[in-house]
Scaffold this motif. Structure first.
Motif, mmCIF file in Angstrom:
data_model
loop_
_atom_site.group_PDB
_atom_site.id
_atom_site.type_symbol
_atom_site.label_atom_id
_atom_site.label_comp_id
_atom_site.label_asym_id
_atom_site.label_seq_id
_atom_site.Cartn_x
_atom_site.Cartn_y
_atom_site.Cartn_z
ATOM 1 N N ASP A 111 49.093 38.046 36.254
ATOM 2 C CA ASP A 111 49.451 39.075 37.286
ATOM 3 C C ASP A 111 51.050 39.623 36.930
ATOM 4 O O ASP A 111 51.836 38.717 36.435
ATOM 5 N N GLY A 125 45.084 36.917 40.022
ATOM 6 C CA GLY A 125 44.591 37.904 40.654
ATOM 7 C C GLY A 125 43.876 38.947 39.853
ATOM 8 O O GLY A 125 42.552 39.497 40.329
ATOM 9 N N TYR A 137 40.455 37.389 40.108
ATOM 10 C CA TYR A 137 39.625 37.560 41.297
ATOM 11 C C TYR A 137 39.342 39.140 41.540
ATOM 12 O O TYR A 137 38.233 39.481 41.854
ATOM 13 N N ASP A 138 40.124 40.200 41.073
ATOM 14 C CA ASP A 138 39.535 41.460 40.979
ATOM 15 C C ASP A 138 38.409 41.831 40.403
ATOM 16 O O ASP A 138 37.640 42.614 40.807
ATOM 17 N N PRO A 191 39.501 33.326 41.343
ATOM 18 C CA PRO A 191 41.044 33.274 40.395
ATOM 19 C C PRO A 191 40.679 32.448 39.048
ATOM 20 O O PRO A 191 41.668 32.782 38.313
ATOM 21 N N LYS A 248 49.729 41.755 46.767
ATOM 22 C CA LYS A 248 48.522 42.341 46.911
ATOM 23 C C LYS A 248 47.353 41.451 47.431
ATOM 24 O O LYS A 248 46.277 41.530 48.026
ATOM 25 N N TYR A 249 47.721 39.842 47.191
ATOM 26 C CA TYR A 249 46.516 39.029 47.395
ATOM 27 C C TYR A 249 47.132 38.187 48.555
ATOM 28 O O TYR A 249 46.577 36.999 48.821
ATOM 29 N N LYS A 275 43.093 32.339 46.333
ATOM 30 C CA LYS A 275 44.668 32.979 46.126
ATOM 31 C C LYS A 275 44.701 32.956 44.564
ATOM 32 O O LYS A 275 44.320 31.861 43.824
ATOM 33 N N PRO A 276 45.512 33.736 43.895
ATOM 34 C CA PRO A 276 45.425 33.649 42.433
ATOM 35 C C PRO A 276 46.233 32.331 41.976
ATOM 36 O O PRO A 276 45.633 31.804 41.064
#
Ligand SMILES: NC(=O)c1ccc[n+]([C@@H]2O[C@H](COP(=O)([O-])OP(=O)(O)OC[C@H]3O[C@@H](n4cnc5c(N)ncnc54)[C@H](O)[C@@H]3O)[C@@H](O)[C@H]2O)c1
Ligand SMILES: CC(C)[C@H](C(=O)O)[C@@H](O)C(=O)O
Ligand SMILES: [Mg+2]
Length: 372
Positions: free
Chosen positions: A13, A47, A50-51, A56, A80-81, A89-90
Protein backbone atom coordinates in the motif's frame (compact mmCIF):
# COMPACT_ATOMS: atom_id res chain seq x y z
CA UNK A 1 25.88 -17.98 -13.14
CA UNK A 2 22.63 -18.74 -11.38
CA UNK A 3 19.29 -18.67 -13.15
CA UNK A 4 15.54 -18.73 -12.57
CA UNK A 5 15.50 -17.36 -9.10
CA UNK A 6 11.92 -17.26 -7.86
CA UNK A 7 11.12 -13.79 -6.60
CA UNK A 8 7.72 -12.99 -5.10
CA UNK A 9 7.03 -9.26 -5.16
CA UNK A 10 4.47 -7.87 -2.68
CA UNK A 11 4.17 -4.08 -3.21
CA UNK A 12 1.39 -3.48 -0.64
CA UNK A 13 0.00 0.00 0.00
CA UNK A 14 0.83 3.71 -0.11
CA UNK A 15 4.40 4.31 -1.27
CA UNK A 16 5.02 0.52 -1.21
CA UNK A 17 4.07 0.09 -4.90
CA UNK A 18 5.93 3.30 -5.81
CA UNK A 19 9.29 2.16 -4.42
CA UNK A 20 8.80 -1.46 -5.53
CA UNK A 21 8.13 -0.28 -9.12
CA UNK A 22 11.51 1.49 -9.13
CA UNK A 23 13.24 -1.57 -7.67
CA UNK A 24 11.79 -3.78 -10.40
CA UNK A 25 13.61 -1.56 -12.90
CA UNK A 26 16.86 -2.58 -11.20
CA UNK A 27 15.73 -6.24 -11.24
CA UNK A 28 15.24 -5.84 -15.03
CA UNK A 29 18.63 -4.18 -15.33
CA UNK A 30 20.24 -7.13 -13.51
CA UNK A 31 18.53 -9.57 -15.87
CA UNK A 32 19.71 -7.65 -18.95
CA UNK A 33 23.19 -6.63 -17.89
CA UNK A 34 24.25 -9.35 -15.48
CA UNK A 35 22.56 -12.34 -17.18
CA UNK A 36 20.65 -13.41 -14.09
CA UNK A 37 17.17 -14.58 -14.70
CA UNK A 38 14.57 -13.84 -12.09
CA UNK A 39 11.21 -15.50 -12.23
CA UNK A 40 9.17 -12.58 -10.89
CA UNK A 41 5.67 -13.14 -9.59
CA UNK A 42 3.55 -10.37 -8.06
CA UNK A 43 0.98 -10.68 -5.28
CA UNK A 44 -1.25 -8.63 -3.03
CA UNK A 45 -0.67 -7.94 0.64
CA UNK A 46 -1.99 -5.56 3.27
CA UNK A 47 -4.79 -3.16 2.39
CA UNK A 48 -4.51 -4.06 -1.30
CA UNK A 49 -5.18 -7.73 -0.45
CA UNK A 50 -7.99 -6.77 1.91
CA UNK A 51 -9.65 -4.69 -0.82
CA UNK A 52 -9.44 -7.60 -3.26
CA UNK A 53 -10.30 -10.52 -0.99
CA UNK A 54 -11.30 -9.35 2.49
CA UNK A 55 -8.07 -10.50 4.14
CA UNK A 56 -4.62 -8.84 4.38
CA UNK A 57 -2.88 -12.07 3.28
CA UNK A 58 -4.51 -14.97 1.48
CA UNK A 59 -3.37 -18.57 2.05
CA UNK A 60 -2.37 -18.68 -1.65
CA UNK A 61 -0.05 -15.67 -1.31
CA UNK A 62 1.45 -17.16 1.84
CA UNK A 63 2.09 -20.42 -0.03
CA UNK A 64 3.73 -18.45 -2.87
CA UNK A 65 5.96 -16.69 -0.34
CA UNK A 66 7.01 -19.99 1.25
CA UNK A 67 7.73 -21.41 -2.20
CA UNK A 68 9.73 -18.37 -3.41
CA UNK A 69 13.51 -18.11 -3.13
CA UNK A 70 12.99 -14.61 -1.78
CA UNK A 71 10.19 -12.11 -1.19
CA UNK A 72 10.57 -8.43 -2.02
CA UNK A 73 8.09 -6.47 0.10
CA UNK A 74 6.99 -2.82 -0.13
CA UNK A 75 4.94 -1.50 2.79
CA UNK A 76 1.43 -1.92 4.16
CA UNK A 77 -1.16 0.14 5.98
CA UNK A 78 -2.84 3.51 5.80
CA UNK A 79 -5.65 5.58 7.30
CA UNK A 80 -8.21 4.00 4.94
CA UNK A 81 -7.94 0.84 7.05
CA UNK A 82 -7.94 2.45 10.51
CA UNK A 83 -11.40 1.21 11.45
CA UNK A 84 -10.97 -2.42 10.40
CA UNK A 85 -11.07 -5.08 13.11
CA UNK A 86 -7.60 -5.92 14.49
CA UNK A 87 -7.20 -9.22 12.59
CA UNK A 88 -8.13 -7.60 9.26
CA UNK A 89 -5.68 -4.72 9.47
CA UNK A 90 -3.07 -4.52 6.66
CA UNK A 91 -0.20 -4.91 9.16
CA UNK A 92 -1.55 -8.35 10.15
CA UNK A 93 -0.65 -9.58 6.64
CA UNK A 94 3.00 -8.71 7.17
CA UNK A 95 3.05 -10.14 10.69
CA UNK A 96 1.51 -13.41 9.48
CA UNK A 97 4.17 -13.68 6.76
CA UNK A 98 6.94 -13.15 9.31
CA UNK A 99 5.50 -15.70 11.74
CA UNK A 100 4.50 -18.43 9.31
CA UNK A 101 7.76 -18.21 7.39
CA UNK A 102 9.60 -18.20 10.76
CA UNK A 103 11.62 -15.14 9.76
CA UNK A 104 13.12 -14.72 13.21
CA UNK A 105 16.23 -12.71 12.31
CA UNK A 106 15.65 -9.16 11.10
CA UNK A 107 18.82 -7.37 9.98
CA UNK A 108 18.47 -3.59 9.92
CA UNK A 109 21.79 -2.00 8.91
CA UNK A 110 22.20 1.74 9.44
CA UNK A 111 24.96 3.02 7.20
CA UNK A 112 25.87 6.59 6.45
CA UNK A 113 26.92 7.08 2.83
CA UNK A 114 29.96 9.26 2.23
CA UNK A 115 28.01 12.31 1.08
CA UNK A 116 25.19 11.95 3.60
CA UNK A 117 26.91 12.83 6.89
CA UNK A 118 25.43 16.33 6.73
CA UNK A 119 21.94 14.87 6.26
CA UNK A 120 21.99 13.17 9.63
CA UNK A 121 20.07 14.47 12.63
CA UNK A 122 23.43 14.41 14.40
CA UNK A 123 26.58 16.43 13.80
CA UNK A 124 28.71 15.14 10.90
CA UNK A 125 31.63 13.89 13.05
CA UNK A 126 29.36 11.64 15.08
CA UNK A 127 28.03 9.82 12.02
CA UNK A 128 30.60 10.09 9.18
CA UNK A 129 31.38 6.51 8.11
CA UNK A 130 28.81 5.03 10.52
CA UNK A 131 27.96 1.37 9.89
CA UNK A 132 25.96 -0.38 12.59
CA UNK A 133 23.67 -3.41 12.48
CA UNK A 134 20.50 -3.64 14.50
CA UNK A 135 19.47 -7.27 14.76
CA UNK A 136 15.84 -7.51 15.77
CA UNK A 137 14.17 -10.73 16.94
CA UNK A 138 11.12 -10.82 14.66
CA UNK A 139 8.81 -13.71 15.50
CA UNK A 140 8.42 -13.53 19.27
CA UNK A 141 7.81 -11.18 22.14
CA UNK A 142 4.84 -8.90 22.62
CA UNK A 143 4.09 -8.92 18.87
CA UNK A 144 2.89 -12.52 19.03
CA UNK A 145 2.49 -13.76 22.61
CA UNK A 146 -0.87 -14.73 24.06
CA UNK A 147 -2.95 -13.86 25.95
CA UNK A 148 -3.79 -10.46 24.55
CA UNK A 149 -7.05 -8.64 24.32
CA UNK A 150 -9.38 -6.00 25.63
CA UNK A 151 -11.72 -7.04 28.43
CA UNK A 152 -14.54 -5.37 30.30
CA UNK A 153 -13.87 -4.44 33.89
CA UNK A 154 -16.55 -5.36 36.43
CA UNK A 155 -16.93 -1.79 37.62
CA UNK A 156 -17.16 -0.41 34.07
CA UNK A 157 -14.42 0.62 31.68
CA UNK A 158 -12.03 -1.76 29.96
CA UNK A 159 -8.54 -3.21 30.26
CA UNK A 160 -6.25 -3.80 27.26
CA UNK A 161 -3.42 -6.28 27.71
CA UNK A 162 -0.56 -7.97 25.83
CA UNK A 163 2.01 -10.56 26.84
CA UNK A 164 5.77 -10.30 26.48
CA UNK A 165 7.62 -13.61 26.74
CA UNK A 166 10.86 -15.09 25.40
CA UNK A 167 12.16 -18.64 25.77
CA UNK A 168 15.78 -19.81 26.01
CA UNK A 169 15.80 -21.31 22.47
CA UNK A 170 14.34 -18.11 20.97
CA UNK A 171 17.02 -16.00 22.65
CA UNK A 172 19.84 -18.38 21.79
CA UNK A 173 19.00 -18.59 18.10
CA UNK A 174 18.95 -14.81 17.63
CA UNK A 175 22.07 -14.54 19.82
CA UNK A 176 23.94 -16.92 17.53
CA UNK A 177 23.00 -14.80 14.50
CA UNK A 178 24.34 -11.74 16.33
CA UNK A 179 27.66 -13.50 17.02
CA UNK A 180 27.94 -14.66 13.38
CA UNK A 181 27.27 -11.15 12.11
CA UNK A 182 29.74 -9.57 14.52
CA UNK A 183 32.48 -11.99 13.45
CA UNK A 184 32.09 -10.71 9.87
CA UNK A 185 32.10 -7.11 11.08
CA UNK A 186 33.93 -5.51 14.04
CA UNK A 187 33.55 -8.27 16.65
CA UNK A 188 31.32 -6.42 19.09
CA UNK A 189 27.82 -7.33 20.31
CA UNK A 190 25.55 -5.20 22.48
CA UNK A 191 22.54 -7.08 23.82
CA UNK A 192 19.63 -4.80 24.67
CA UNK A 193 16.64 -5.42 26.98
CA UNK A 194 15.11 -4.06 30.17
CA UNK A 195 16.24 -6.64 32.71
CA UNK A 196 15.68 -4.02 35.40
CA UNK A 197 11.93 -4.05 34.77
CA UNK A 198 10.84 -7.11 32.78
CA UNK A 199 11.21 -10.82 33.63
CA UNK A 200 11.60 -11.65 29.93
CA UNK A 201 14.49 -9.16 30.01
CA UNK A 202 16.04 -10.92 33.01
CA UNK A 203 16.03 -14.21 31.10
CA UNK A 204 17.24 -12.51 27.90
CA UNK A 205 20.27 -11.08 29.75
CA UNK A 206 21.09 -14.39 31.48
CA UNK A 207 20.81 -16.45 28.30
CA UNK A 208 22.79 -14.00 26.17
CA UNK A 209 25.54 -13.61 28.78
CA UNK A 210 25.87 -17.40 29.10
CA UNK A 211 25.81 -17.85 25.34
CA UNK A 212 28.60 -15.33 25.01
CA UNK A 213 30.67 -17.25 27.57
CA UNK A 214 30.11 -20.53 25.74
CA UNK A 215 30.13 -19.48 22.08
CA UNK A 216 31.33 -15.90 21.89
CA UNK A 217 35.07 -16.37 22.00
CA UNK A 218 36.91 -13.38 20.61
CA UNK A 219 33.85 -11.16 20.72
CA UNK A 220 33.52 -8.05 22.83
CA UNK A 221 30.14 -8.27 24.58
CA UNK A 222 28.00 -5.97 26.70
CA UNK A 223 24.47 -5.82 28.10
CA UNK A 224 22.58 -2.52 27.89
CA UNK A 225 19.15 -1.32 28.94
CA UNK A 226 16.95 -0.27 26.04
CA UNK A 227 16.37 3.28 27.28
CA UNK A 228 20.10 3.82 27.65
CA UNK A 229 20.63 2.32 24.18
CA UNK A 230 18.22 4.84 22.64
CA UNK A 231 20.18 7.64 24.31
CA UNK A 232 23.58 6.16 23.33
CA UNK A 233 22.44 5.87 19.70
CA UNK A 234 22.01 9.61 19.50
CA UNK A 235 24.94 10.44 21.81
CA UNK A 236 27.68 8.34 20.20
CA UNK A 237 26.41 5.80 17.65
CA UNK A 238 29.89 4.73 16.55
CA UNK A 239 30.38 2.84 19.84
CA UNK A 240 28.10 0.11 18.40
CA UNK A 241 28.73 -2.70 15.95
CA UNK A 242 25.88 -5.26 16.29
CA UNK A 243 22.93 -4.46 18.55
CA UNK A 244 20.77 -7.52 19.25
CA UNK A 245 17.39 -6.97 20.80
CA UNK A 246 13.78 -8.12 21.00
CA UNK A 247 10.94 -7.48 18.60
CA UNK A 248 9.54 -4.28 20.10
CA UNK A 249 12.79 -2.59 21.14
CA UNK A 250 14.24 -3.49 17.71
CA UNK A 251 11.31 -1.80 15.97
CA UNK A 252 11.79 1.41 17.91
CA UNK A 253 15.60 1.52 17.93
CA UNK A 254 15.77 0.95 14.16
CA UNK A 255 13.51 3.92 13.40
CA UNK A 256 15.75 5.94 15.69
CA UNK A 257 18.88 4.68 13.86
CA UNK A 258 17.28 5.64 10.55
CA UNK A 259 17.62 9.31 11.38
CA UNK A 260 21.35 8.86 11.90
CA UNK A 261 21.53 8.01 8.19
CA UNK A 262 19.44 10.98 7.11
CA UNK A 263 15.96 9.52 6.61
CA UNK A 264 13.72 6.56 7.23
CA UNK A 265 13.72 6.36 3.43
CA UNK A 266 17.35 5.14 3.57
CA UNK A 267 17.04 2.07 5.84
CA UNK A 268 16.71 -1.43 4.32
CA UNK A 269 16.11 -4.73 6.05
CA UNK A 270 16.39 -8.48 5.58
CA UNK A 271 14.17 -10.90 7.49
CA UNK A 272 15.72 -14.36 7.48
CA UNK A 273 14.65 -17.81 8.62
CA UNK A 274 16.85 -20.67 9.73
CA UNK A 275 18.92 -22.45 7.09
CA UNK A 276 17.69 -25.92 6.23
CA UNK A 277 20.76 -28.08 6.95
CA UNK A 278 20.06 -30.46 4.06
CA UNK A 279 19.05 -28.06 1.28
CA UNK A 280 20.89 -24.94 2.52
CA UNK A 281 17.69 -23.05 1.70
CA UNK A 282 16.10 -20.51 3.99
CA UNK A 283 13.01 -18.36 3.78
CA UNK A 284 13.69 -14.67 3.38
CA UNK A 285 11.78 -11.44 2.98
CA UNK A 286 13.32 -8.05 2.20
CA UNK A 287 11.63 -4.79 3.01
CA UNK A 288 12.45 -1.20 3.81
CA UNK A 289 12.18 -0.26 7.49
CA UNK A 290 9.72 2.50 6.62
CA UNK A 291 5.97 2.16 6.20
CA UNK A 292 3.43 3.17 3.57
CA UNK A 293 3.97 6.91 4.26
CA UNK A 294 0.37 7.99 3.57
CA UNK A 295 1.40 11.64 3.94
CA UNK A 296 3.44 11.52 0.71
CA UNK A 297 1.87 8.58 -1.17
CA UNK A 298 0.85 9.17 -4.80
CA UNK A 299 3.06 12.23 -5.24
CA UNK A 300 6.12 10.60 -6.82
CA UNK A 301 8.43 11.99 -4.15
CA UNK A 302 9.16 8.93 -1.99
CA UNK A 303 12.78 7.96 -1.54
CA UNK A 304 13.31 4.60 -3.31
CA UNK A 305 16.73 3.97 -1.71
CA UNK A 306 15.56 1.89 1.30
CA UNK A 307 13.77 -0.49 -1.08
CA UNK A 308 16.72 -0.56 -3.50
CA UNK A 309 19.11 -1.32 -0.65
CA UNK A 310 16.72 -4.06 0.52
CA UNK A 311 17.05 -5.56 -2.97
CA UNK A 312 20.84 -5.37 -2.60
CA UNK A 313 20.49 -7.32 0.66
CA UNK A 314 18.32 -9.85 -1.21
CA UNK A 315 21.08 -10.35 -3.77
CA UNK A 316 23.66 -10.77 -1.01
CA UNK A 317 21.80 -12.97 1.47
CA UNK A 318 19.46 -15.06 -0.71
CA UNK A 319 21.34 -15.38 -3.99
CA UNK A 320 24.97 -15.16 -2.96
CA UNK A 321 25.38 -12.29 -5.43
CA UNK A 322 27.59 -10.14 -3.21
CA UNK A 323 29.32 -8.45 -6.13
CA UNK A 324 26.03 -7.37 -7.64
CA UNK A 325 24.83 -6.16 -4.24
CA UNK A 326 28.03 -4.09 -3.95
CA UNK A 327 27.34 -2.68 -7.40
CA UNK A 328 23.85 -1.47 -6.44
CA UNK A 329 25.19 0.09 -3.24
CA UNK A 330 28.06 1.74 -5.11
CA UNK A 331 25.67 3.20 -7.72
CA UNK A 332 23.51 4.66 -4.93
CA UNK A 333 26.58 6.04 -3.17
CA UNK A 334 27.80 7.71 -6.38
CA UNK A 335 24.42 9.24 -7.21
CA UNK A 336 24.12 10.67 -3.70
CA UNK A 337 27.67 12.02 -4.02
CA UNK A 338 26.69 13.71 -7.28
CA UNK A 339 24.24 15.80 -5.22
CA UNK A 340 20.85 14.33 -6.13
CA UNK A 341 18.34 14.16 -3.29
CA UNK A 342 14.71 13.13 -2.91
CA UNK A 343 12.61 15.52 -0.81
CA UNK A 344 13.16 13.69 2.49
CA UNK A 345 16.96 14.12 2.26
CA UNK A 346 16.98 17.46 0.43
CA UNK A 347 19.49 20.08 1.58
CA UNK A 348 20.65 23.47 0.41
CA UNK A 349 22.92 23.26 -2.61
CA UNK A 350 21.61 19.85 -3.69
CA UNK A 351 19.27 19.02 -6.57
CA UNK A 352 15.79 17.85 -5.62
CA UNK A 353 14.55 14.91 -7.73
CA UNK A 354 11.50 12.69 -7.88
CA UNK A 355 11.36 8.97 -7.06
CA UNK A 356 11.63 8.12 -10.76
CA UNK A 357 14.52 10.48 -11.54
CA UNK A 358 16.49 9.17 -8.55
CA UNK A 359 16.13 5.66 -9.99
CA UNK A 360 16.93 6.84 -13.55
CA UNK A 361 20.20 8.21 -12.21
CA UNK A 362 21.01 5.05 -10.27
CA UNK A 363 20.40 2.96 -13.40
CA UNK A 364 22.67 5.25 -15.45
CA UNK A 365 25.32 4.90 -12.76
CA UNK A 366 24.97 1.11 -12.84
CA UNK A 367 25.53 1.21 -16.62
CA UNK A 368 28.66 3.33 -16.08
CA UNK A 369 30.00 1.02 -13.39
CA UNK A 370 29.71 -2.13 -15.51
CA UNK A 371 31.08 -0.51 -18.67
CA UNK A 372 34.17 0.39 -16.66
N1 LIG B 1 6.85 -2.65 6.99
C1 LIG B 1 5.72 -1.97 6.83
O1 LIG B 1 4.93 -2.28 5.96
C2 LIG B 1 5.45 -0.82 7.72
C3 LIG B 1 6.45 -0.23 8.50
C4 LIG B 1 6.13 0.88 9.28
C5 LIG B 1 4.83 1.39 9.27
N2 LIG B 1 3.88 0.76 8.51
C6 LIG B 1 2.53 1.28 8.39
O2 LIG B 1 2.58 2.42 7.52
C7 LIG B 1 1.54 3.34 7.88
C8 LIG B 1 2.15 4.72 8.13
O3 LIG B 1 2.98 4.63 9.28
P1 LIG B 1 3.88 5.83 9.83
O4 LIG B 1 3.44 7.12 9.20
O5 LIG B 1 3.93 5.70 11.27
O6 LIG B 1 5.36 5.46 9.33
P2 LIG B 1 6.02 5.62 7.89
O7 LIG B 1 7.32 4.93 7.93
O8 LIG B 1 5.09 5.21 6.82
O9 LIG B 1 6.28 7.20 7.74
C9 LIG B 1 6.93 7.98 8.75
C10 LIG B 1 7.46 9.27 8.11
O10 LIG B 1 8.58 8.97 7.28
C11 LIG B 1 8.38 9.40 5.95
N3 LIG B 1 8.88 8.37 5.04
C12 LIG B 1 8.79 7.02 5.22
N4 LIG B 1 9.33 6.39 4.18
C13 LIG B 1 9.76 7.33 3.33
C14 LIG B 1 10.40 7.29 2.06
N5 LIG B 1 10.72 6.14 1.46
N6 LIG B 1 10.68 8.46 1.46
C15 LIG B 1 10.40 9.63 2.04
N7 LIG B 1 9.81 9.75 3.25
C16 LIG B 1 9.49 8.60 3.88
C17 LIG B 1 6.86 9.54 5.82
O11 LIG B 1 6.53 10.45 4.80
C18 LIG B 1 6.45 9.96 7.21
O12 LIG B 1 6.57 11.36 7.34
C19 LIG B 1 0.88 2.72 9.13
O13 LIG B 1 -0.27 2.05 8.70
C20 LIG B 1 1.91 1.77 9.68
O14 LIG B 1 1.37 0.72 10.42
C21 LIG B 1 4.17 -0.31 7.73
C1 LIG C 1 3.96 -2.35 10.29
C2 LIG C 1 4.47 -2.90 11.56
C3 LIG C 1 3.74 -4.19 11.87
C4 LIG C 1 5.98 -3.12 11.55
C5 LIG C 1 6.45 -3.59 12.91
O1 LIG C 1 6.04 -3.01 13.94
O2 LIG C 1 7.20 -4.55 12.94
C6 LIG C 1 6.84 -1.95 11.14
O3 LIG C 1 6.80 -0.88 12.05
C7 LIG C 1 8.27 -2.39 10.93
O4 LIG C 1 9.17 -1.76 11.50
O5 LIG C 1 8.48 -3.33 10.16
MG1 LIG D 1 8.71 -0.10 12.52
Amino acid sequence: MASNKKLLVLPGDGIGPEVVRETLRVVDWMAKKRSVSFDVQEGLVGGAAYDASGTPLTDETLADAVDADAVLFGAVGGPKYDDLPFEKKPERGLLRLRKEMDLFANLRPAMVFASMADNSSLKRDLVAGLDIMILRELTGGVYFCEPRGIEDLPGGGKRGFDTQAYSTPEIERIGRVAFDLARKRRNKVTSVEKANVMMSGVLWRQVMTDLHKREGEGLEYENMYADNCAMQLVRNPKQFDVIVTDNLFGDILSDCAAMLTGSLGMLPSASLGAEDPTTGRRHALYEPVHGSAPDIAGRGIANPIAELLSFAMLLRYSFDMGEDADLVEKAIDNVLSSGLRTADIMQEGKAKVSTGVMTDSILKELDKLVSG
